[in-house]
Design a protein around this motif. Structure first.
Motif, PDB file in Angstrom:
ATOM      1  N   MET A   1      -2.061  38.568 -13.055  1.00 40.94           N
ATOM      2  CA  MET A   1      -2.694  38.032 -14.264  1.00 40.94           C
ATOM      3  C   MET A   1      -3.370  38.883 -14.911  1.00 40.94           C
ATOM      4  N   ASP A   2      -2.727  39.202 -16.300  1.00 43.87           N
ATOM      5  CA  ASP A   2      -3.564  39.820 -17.208  1.00 43.87           C
ATOM      6  C   ASP A   2      -4.499  38.949 -18.107  1.00 43.87           C
ATOM      7  N   GLU A  16       1.814  32.320 -10.622  1.00 37.42           N
ATOM      8  CA  GLU A  16       2.490  33.151  -9.588  1.00 37.42           C
ATOM      9  C   GLU A  16       1.374  33.158  -8.588  1.00 37.42           C
ATOM     10  N   GLN A  17       0.081  33.538  -9.250  1.00 35.36           N
ATOM     11  CA  GLN A  17      -1.114  33.824  -8.327  1.00 35.36           C
ATOM     12  C   GLN A  17      -1.476  32.607  -7.409  1.00 35.36           C
ATOM     13  N   ALA A  25      -0.623  25.653  -9.889  1.00 35.54           N
ATOM     14  CA  ALA A  25       0.596  26.311 -10.162  1.00 35.54           C
ATOM     15  C   ALA A  25       1.371  25.493 -11.234  1.00 35.54           C
ATOM     16  N   GLY A  26       1.442  24.069 -10.790  1.00 29.61           N
ATOM     17  CA  GLY A  26       2.348  23.285 -11.674  1.00 29.61           C
ATOM     18  C   GLY A  26       1.555  23.083 -13.240  1.00 29.61           C
ATOM     19  N   TRP A  27       0.300  22.852 -13.197  1.00 29.48           N
ATOM     20  CA  TRP A  27      -0.458  22.693 -14.369  1.00 29.48           C
ATOM     21  C   TRP A  27      -0.083  24.047 -15.375  1.00 29.48           C
ATOM     22  N   PRO A 303       4.199  46.412  -5.508  1.00 32.80           N
ATOM     23  CA  PRO A 303       3.153  45.582  -5.261  1.00 32.80           C
ATOM     24  C   PRO A 303       3.521  44.154  -5.239  1.00 32.80           C
ATOM     25  N   PRO A 304       3.298  43.448  -3.967  1.00 28.60           N
ATOM     26  CA  PRO A 304       3.185  42.091  -3.591  1.00 28.60           C
ATOM     27  C   PRO A 304       2.568  41.415  -4.707  1.00 28.60           C
ATOM     28  N   VAL A 305       3.268  40.171  -5.056  1.00 29.92           N
ATOM     29  CA  VAL A 305       2.737  39.150  -6.135  1.00 29.92           C
ATOM     30  C   VAL A 305       1.419  38.819  -5.538  1.00 29.92           C
ATOM     31  N   GLY A 306       0.330  38.773  -6.555  1.00 32.08           N
ATOM     32  CA  GLY A 306      -1.175  38.219  -6.153  1.00 32.08           C
ATOM     33  C   GLY A 306      -1.980  38.760  -5.366  1.00 32.08           C
TER      34      GLY A 306
END
Length: 335
Positions: A1-2, A16-17, A25-27, A303-306
């Motif tokens: 997340m940037d 994603e994080q 995540a849904g919000w 790099p793996p997500v999160g």
């Protein structure tokens, strides 16, 4: 997340994080498609638009932890300024104690080589990750379970992959201190309640862990100083140096700097390491300190997500889960 990549992109990145929080995540996915809410967020300073801060402020003012998105939307768009004021005056200073499980192998190795350490954290918040010696650890490895620490200490659990140098004893911490723009007093009940609100809705284990971390910090308060990591770190390092081998650590902090300041901080830390002032343990997103991955990304793949990158003195060692749940040590990592 940037945090500086645009509001929509920030919320998509957070979705994603926060994949292990279905609510957040849904919000976040819904916010990214909601022009009215994006416009409302756009009225906030960039660093105050961050998802977890906005969500915590909404929950602070009565939103149910797992409410429907429509309820969050209504609360924000109908805000009379109360939620906005909380966003502007509070911060996401969670200082996740679980990260100690991923930091411990490096801290213990430094202590084994250099003797008792004087631990300094930048972005220290309430100092909840300044007590690696006051916890016990349970590491689940492919070869069985590894336990470290006193049997009666609170326990942090972590799944381990790769040849991580798991310690057989805890590091001796001779002194502990931290630097933060707004240090928190965890003896204050209102502050403690805010920190609990920042923990993601479904994560009751982390909420219980936070309560234990607050108890640990209250029992052994670290020396916390108000200041900016860009300009105010050296006096604290000088003070720490009177007590032991200085180790500077930080997790999920440098993301709050804009890119030129990140590069300047990286260079400044390498200069301190080269001068023998301190060792440097960083635990940040791959995008935040990209040079710690120099020469390794091609071999390691995407790099793996999160995941964060755990690094020592500017050299990458492992992928870590943002809440300390897992540690994936690289085969080629130095030990």
């Amino acid at each position: 997340m940037d945090l500086f990549g645009g509001t929509r992109e920030t919320y998509l990145g957070f979705a994603e994080q926060a994949a292990d929080s279905p609510t957040l995540a849904g919000w976040s996915r819904a916010v990214a498609e909601d022009e009215e809410v994006l416009a409302w967020l756009g009225g906030l300073p960039v660093l105050k638009q961050q998802p977890n801060l906005v969500y915590a402020a909404a929950r602070w003012h009565g939103l149910a932890p797992t409410a429907a998105y429509a309820d969050l939307r209504r609360l924000l768009l109908d805000d009379d300024g109360t939620v906005r004021a909380t966003i502007l005056t509070r911060a996401t200073q969670t200082n996740e104690a679980g990260r100690l499980a991923t930091l411990l192998p490096v801290l213990a190795r430094i202590a084994a080589e250099d003797g008792p350490i004087a631990l300094v954290e930048v972005g220290a918040s309430g100092g909840l990750t300044l007590h690696p010696d006051r916890w016990a650890y349970r590491y689940a490895t492919p070869h069985g379970e590894v336990r470290v620490g006193a049997p009666d200490a609170p326990v942090l659990a972590c799944a381990v992959e790769g040849p991580a140098p798991l310690p057989d004893r805890l590091p001796q911490v001779a002194w502990r201190g931290g630097l933060d723009l707004h240090p928190l007093d965890v003896t204050d009940d209102d502050t403690a309640r805010w920190l609990e609100t920042l923990v993601w809705p479904e994560h009751e284990d982390r909420r219980a862990q936070l309560r234990r971390a607050i108890e640990v910090a209250r029992a052994a308060p670290p020396h916390l100083v108000r200041g900016d990591l860009r300009t105010d770190l050296d006096p604290l390092l000088e003070e720490a140096g009177r007590h032991g081998r200085v180790v500077v650590q930080h997790s999920a902090v440098v993301a709050y700097l804009e890119e030129p300041d990140r590069e300047t901080f990286h260079d400044a830390m390498l200069e301190r390491v080269a001068a023998g002032t301190c060792r440097w343990v960083s635990n940040e997103s791959p995008r935040v300190l990209p040079r710690v991955l120099a020469g390794t990304v091609g071999a390691l793949g995407t790099p793996p997500v999160g995941r964060f990158v755990l690094a020592l003195d500017g050299r990458g060692l492992a992928w870590t889960h943002g809440h300390g749940r897992s540690l994936s040590w690289w085969d080629a990592a130095p030990v």
